[in-house]
Design a protein around this motif. Structure first.
Motif, mmCIF file in Angstrom:
data_model
loop_
_atom_site.group_PDB
_atom_site.id
_atom_site.type_symbol
_atom_site.label_atom_id
_atom_site.label_comp_id
_atom_site.label_asym_id
_atom_site.label_seq_id
_atom_site.Cartn_x
_atom_site.Cartn_y
_atom_site.Cartn_z
ATOM 1 N N LEU A 1 2.458 16.854 -20.858
ATOM 2 C CA LEU A 1 2.427 15.606 -20.837
ATOM 3 C C LEU A 1 3.791 14.874 -21.145
ATOM 4 C CD1 LEU A 1 -0.802 15.723 -23.081
ATOM 5 C CD2 LEU A 1 -0.348 14.145 -20.961
ATOM 6 N N ALA B 1 6.070 7.869 -16.605
ATOM 7 C CA ALA B 1 5.472 6.521 -16.558
ATOM 8 C C ALA B 1 6.292 5.394 -17.311
ATOM 9 C CB ALA B 1 4.017 6.683 -17.564
ATOM 10 N N GLY C 1 -3.174 12.393 -24.156
ATOM 11 C CA GLY C 1 -2.930 13.829 -24.694
ATOM 12 C C GLY C 1 -3.772 14.874 -23.986
ATOM 13 N N ASP C 2 -4.130 14.497 -22.671
ATOM 14 C CA ASP C 2 -5.011 15.352 -21.931
ATOM 15 C C ASP C 2 -4.527 15.499 -20.501
ATOM 16 O OD1 ASP C 2 -6.831 16.686 -20.688
ATOM 17 O OD2 ASP C 2 -8.441 16.125 -21.740
ATOM 18 N N LEU C 3 -3.928 16.514 -19.791
ATOM 19 C CA LEU C 3 -3.548 16.414 -18.685
ATOM 20 C C LEU C 3 -4.579 16.244 -17.606
ATOM 21 C CD1 LEU C 3 -0.713 19.028 -18.413
ATOM 22 C CD2 LEU C 3 -0.546 16.622 -17.607
ATOM 23 N N SER D 1 1.715 15.082 -13.022
ATOM 24 C CA SER D 1 0.666 15.783 -13.866
ATOM 25 C C SER D 1 0.534 17.350 -13.434
ATOM 26 C CB SER D 1 -0.373 14.857 -13.560
ATOM 27 O OG SER D 1 -1.555 15.698 -13.409
ATOM 28 N N PHE E 1 0.011 -0.412 -13.520
ATOM 29 C CA PHE E 1 -0.119 0.965 -13.202
ATOM 30 C C PHE E 1 0.847 1.511 -14.227
ATOM 31 C CE2 PHE E 1 -1.123 -0.066 -8.504
ATOM 32 C CZ PHE E 1 -2.302 0.448 -8.561
ATOM 33 N N ALA E 2 1.980 1.024 -14.345
ATOM 34 C CA ALA E 2 2.728 1.948 -15.388
ATOM 35 C C ALA E 2 2.349 2.003 -16.629
ATOM 36 C CB ALA E 2 4.317 1.311 -15.317
ATOM 37 N N SER F 1 -1.364 8.881 -20.577
ATOM 38 C CA SER F 1 -0.641 10.007 -21.048
ATOM 39 C C SER F 1 -0.484 10.258 -22.626
ATOM 40 C CB SER F 1 0.606 10.066 -20.572
ATOM 41 O OG SER F 1 1.924 10.251 -21.354
ATOM 42 N N VAL G 1 4.949 13.579 -17.691
ATOM 43 C CA VAL G 1 4.031 12.407 -17.398
ATOM 44 C C VAL G 1 4.672 11.156 -18.189
ATOM 45 C CG1 VAL G 1 1.827 11.346 -17.402
ATOM 46 C CG2 VAL G 1 2.171 13.887 -16.833
ATOM 47 N N ASP G 2 4.681 11.341 -19.479
ATOM 48 C CA ASP G 2 4.990 10.438 -20.422
ATOM 49 C C ASP G 2 6.329 9.516 -19.953
ATOM 50 O OD1 ASP G 2 3.860 8.943 -22.421
ATOM 51 O OD2 ASP G 2 5.488 9.644 -23.730
ATOM 52 N N VAL H 1 8.747 3.689 -14.906
ATOM 53 C CA VAL H 1 8.198 2.981 -14.095
ATOM 54 C C VAL H 1 8.075 1.641 -14.855
ATOM 55 C CG1 VAL H 1 6.411 2.245 -12.483
ATOM 56 C CG2 VAL H 1 7.064 4.680 -12.608
ATOM 57 N N HIS H 2 7.510 1.808 -16.019
ATOM 58 C CA HIS H 2 7.458 0.714 -16.819
ATOM 59 C C HIS H 2 8.806 -0.125 -17.081
ATOM 60 C CE1 HIS H 2 5.798 -0.807 -21.301
ATOM 61 N NE2 HIS H 2 6.178 -2.163 -20.111
ATOM 62 N N VAL I 1 -6.255 6.511 -8.066
ATOM 63 C CA VAL I 1 -5.148 5.503 -7.573
ATOM 64 C C VAL I 1 -5.022 5.995 -5.903
ATOM 65 C CG1 VAL I 1 -3.128 4.342 -7.334
ATOM 66 C CG2 VAL I 1 -4.470 4.871 -9.776
ATOM 67 N N HIS I 2 -4.818 7.303 -6.124
ATOM 68 C CA HIS I 2 -4.596 7.829 -4.665
ATOM 69 C C HIS I 2 -5.558 7.614 -3.450
ATOM 70 C CE1 HIS I 2 -3.511 11.791 -2.257
ATOM 71 N NE2 HIS I 2 -3.322 10.564 -1.499
ATOM 72 N N ALA J 1 -4.515 9.891 -11.712
ATOM 73 C CA ALA J 1 -3.738 9.584 -10.392
ATOM 74 C C ALA J 1 -4.628 9.892 -9.368
ATOM 75 C CB ALA J 1 -2.636 10.512 -10.707
ATOM 76 N N LYS J 2 -5.439 10.831 -9.389
ATOM 77 C CA LYS J 2 -6.213 10.924 -7.952
ATOM 78 C C LYS J 2 -7.125 9.630 -7.570
ATOM 79 C CE LYS J 2 -9.355 14.107 -6.184
ATOM 80 N NZ LYS J 2 -10.577 15.031 -6.224
ATOM 81 N N ARG K 1 0.481 12.423 -9.475
ATOM 82 C CA ARG K 1 -0.408 13.682 -9.155
ATOM 83 C C ARG K 1 0.569 14.931 -9.394
ATOM 84 N NH1 ARG K 1 -5.168 13.655 -4.833
ATOM 85 N NH2 ARG K 1 -5.658 15.328 -6.513
ATOM 86 N N VAL L 1 -4.732 12.441 -17.306
ATOM 87 C CA VAL L 1 -3.767 11.997 -15.878
ATOM 88 C C VAL L 1 -4.087 12.355 -14.625
ATOM 89 C CG1 VAL L 1 -1.489 12.016 -15.493
ATOM 90 C CG2 VAL L 1 -2.184 12.114 -17.918
ATOM 91 N N ASP L 2 -4.360 13.546 -14.435
ATOM 92 C CA ASP L 2 -4.651 14.039 -13.291
ATOM 93 C C ASP L 2 -5.812 13.387 -12.242
ATOM 94 O OD1 ASP L 2 -3.727 16.262 -11.528
ATOM 95 O OD2 ASP L 2 -5.777 17.075 -11.858
ATOM 96 N N CYS M 1 -6.007 3.913 -2.565
ATOM 97 C CA CYS M 1 -4.790 3.455 -1.618
ATOM 98 C C CYS M 1 -5.254 3.983 -0.274
ATOM 99 C CB CYS M 1 -3.628 4.374 -1.920
ATOM 100 S SG CYS M 1 -2.649 3.247 -3.128
ATOM 101 N N PHE N 1 -0.602 4.397 -17.067
ATOM 102 C CA PHE N 1 -0.386 5.781 -17.027
ATOM 103 C C PHE N 1 0.383 6.032 -18.448
ATOM 104 C CE2 PHE N 1 -1.429 5.825 -12.633
ATOM 105 C CZ PHE N 1 -2.226 7.232 -12.544
ATOM 106 N N ARG N 2 1.000 5.216 -19.098
ATOM 107 C CA ARG N 2 1.517 5.429 -20.285
ATOM 108 C C ARG N 2 0.178 5.578 -21.337
ATOM 109 N NH1 ARG N 2 6.796 2.454 -22.356
ATOM 110 N NH2 ARG N 2 6.775 4.377 -23.616
ATOM 111 N N LEU O 1 0.786 -1.017 0.003
ATOM 112 C CA LEU O 1 -0.008 0.044 0.006
ATOM 113 C C LEU O 1 0.858 1.069 0.083
ATOM 114 C CD1 LEU O 1 -2.967 -0.875 2.526
ATOM 115 C CD2 LEU O 1 -2.911 -0.543 0.045
ATOM 116 N N ALA P 1 1.072 6.894 -6.750
ATOM 117 C CA ALA P 1 -0.100 7.779 -7.200
ATOM 118 C C ALA P 1 0.337 9.095 -6.803
ATOM 119 C CB ALA P 1 -1.419 7.385 -6.214
#
Lengths: 321, 321
Positions: free
Chosen positions: A130, A137, B128-130, A125, B117-118, B125, A133-134, A140-141, B140-141, B137-138, A122, B133-134, B144, B121-122, A111, A118
């Motif tokens: 972008l 991610a 093409g729109d933040l 982002s 998860f990774a 992302s 973020v790209d 991590v991948h 997942v947060h 991510a929220k 945030r 993503v935002d 958790c 997020f790819r 957790l 997460a």
């Protein structure tokens, strides 16, 4: 030292933001967070973000804020992978303290790692780009795939080529990305971003080789873990891979590794690694990558940030903890 | 049924993209992925993304592609949380099959979740729109933090208020976000996005209450898990919370729960829950949320997508698996 004057003030801001984000008022999260903040690492990745962010035009307050956020998010990703790696490695100690999974349990470790991922995304982002973020991610991948391969190799000796691929996925690409993120957050010319990325890549490989070497050399009190832990965990790094290729020593090392308890013969192994020149070989390899990193430095715009990156490269090779 | 004609063709594209992304050529990842694809859920979250994406102007090929990617990423987040939850719950079975952590081990489960998860997020992302993503991510947060609270409550009976907070974090907010993501990916007016989000929120709460109810009612063969598993795992849901408040039955339920082996008295507990009206109470509560979801539907622009959301709401209440 340029390094400290350029990095320390910003690193303090990173630490404050980490605390602000992690100390949320939830008792369980705070316990883990306090622990993670105390069992602190060297903040190498945020330091790279911060330095790479100093090659653009002067930092406006808004850009500096963005740089601090990205550097903090990078450290959160690093913390998340450490916490999850401890489950994977069944690690008992981490940085001289009990691992999260020992201190708390696997549940909390899963957790806490997810929570950090997460939060990191945030922050990435909120940096409003972008491209940031790209590549975050992607890193991590790539690290996950690297961990999966390492896990598949568990208890087997990989080729040297596979070793380099593994540490590239685990560390090289992350340090490369840290540099690129600093560049992206502050908008530097593409040529500079590429040089910074290559610098990070070589620093990353050297750092990991030195890390693997320190597993054989370090004083447990400074490193916070026992000598030969990698072998005990079934992970074979460059010195072992090199030694196995040497004619006489190779078969002796092989014999210990295929025996029932290689973890009880760490001292013999270390002696064999020294005798075969394996430790020296690993050090030389790390040195090559530091040379390449310094080559990149020389092509960067000169100034305090560039000199700080040179100092950092020297430190990576010389470090003993 | 509008639902199937509007969702099925796109859901097939989601499934193809999932396979394409997960079947990577790495043996270990493929084993886990094959398993996750087979032990498939109902794809409720991507279905919500896909339906919420049908309230804008006609879908261009580019927008449809974006919608499919976002729906796929949402399912990956869901899969990742399931795999990690199995570690947390020490679950042995999941959806009628052995859990990843039983089939493989905790290490693979941690890595598979992080990998998902990774990848997610790819994909987010690449949309093409933040804003996408935002809120991803929220979600997942929030999940958790919800899991952390659930974990802290482990073996304790929470108040009904705490129960609603917990399922909002676990399911309500995720289904709300799934709807919002579909809206964001296709660009619908803000008023419609808000209605879709509220629809998702109520569907999410109802879905989770029904899920918790099915733990007492379901045929293990259709649900793929035993009756009373939540209590056995120390998780107390709405029927238990309600029953404990009832005068005579409450003390009998309390006695079983504070006994050494409540998991061996599941049949008695079920009987007490029925007798006290606790199961009926939970069903009524779920019904209230479905009513509110239908109220949102009535305010949405009419058409096939709106009718499909109505059908989905009816299904959530009526489902038996």
């Amino acid at each position: 030292m340029e390094f400290f004057s350029l990095v320390e003030p910003y690193l303090r801001q990173v630490n404050s933001l980490l605390e602000e984000q992690l100390l949320t008022g939830n008792e369980l999260i705070e316990n883990v967070a306090q622990y993670l903040l105390v069992a602190s690492g060297k903040r190498l990745r945020p330091a790279l973000v911060l330095l790479a962010g100093q090659f653009g035009t002067e930092l406006s307050a808004a850009r500096l804020q963005k740089l601090i956020e990205v550097a903090t998010a990078v450290e959160m990703i690093h913390m998340a992978t450490l916490v999850h790696d401890d489950i994977i490695d069944d690690a008992v100690m981490r940085r001289g303290m009990p691992a999260v999974r020992t201190q708390f349990n696997n549940t909390i470790a899963v957790l806490a790692g997810d929570f950090l991922f997460a939060l990191a995304f945030r922050l990435f982002s909120s940096a409003g780009d972008l491209a940031i973020v790209d590549i975050a991610a992607k890193v991590v991948h790539v690290m996950c795939v690297g961990e999966i391969y390492q896990n598949m190799d568990h208890g087997q000796v990989a080729t040297e080529e596979a070793y380099w691929r593994r540490i590239e996925a685990k560390t090289g690409f992350f340090l490369e990305t840290s540099c690129r993120l600093g560049a992206l957050a502050t908008g530097v010319p593409e040529r500079v971003e590429t040089l910074l990325g290559q610098y990070g890549h070589h620093i990353g490989l050297a750092y990991q080789v030195v890390d693997d070497l320190l597993d054989w050399l370090a004083n447990p009190e400074t490193l916070g873990k026992a000598v030969g832990e990698d072998v005990a965990a079934g992970v074979y790094t460059l010195p072992i891979i090199y030694a196995l290729r040497q004619e006489r020593v190779g078969s002796q090392v092989q014999k210990i590794l295929s025996g029932p308890h290689p973890e009880n013969q760490v001292e013999e192994l270390r002696h064999l690694l020294e005798k075969s020149g394996a430790l020296q070989y690993a050090k030389t390899q790390a040195g090559h990558h530091i040379d390449k990193a310094l080559e990149m430095c020389r092509q960067l715009p000169s100034g305090p940030a560039q000199r700080a990156l040179e100092e950092l490269a020297e430190f990576v090779l010389a470090r003993e903890y």
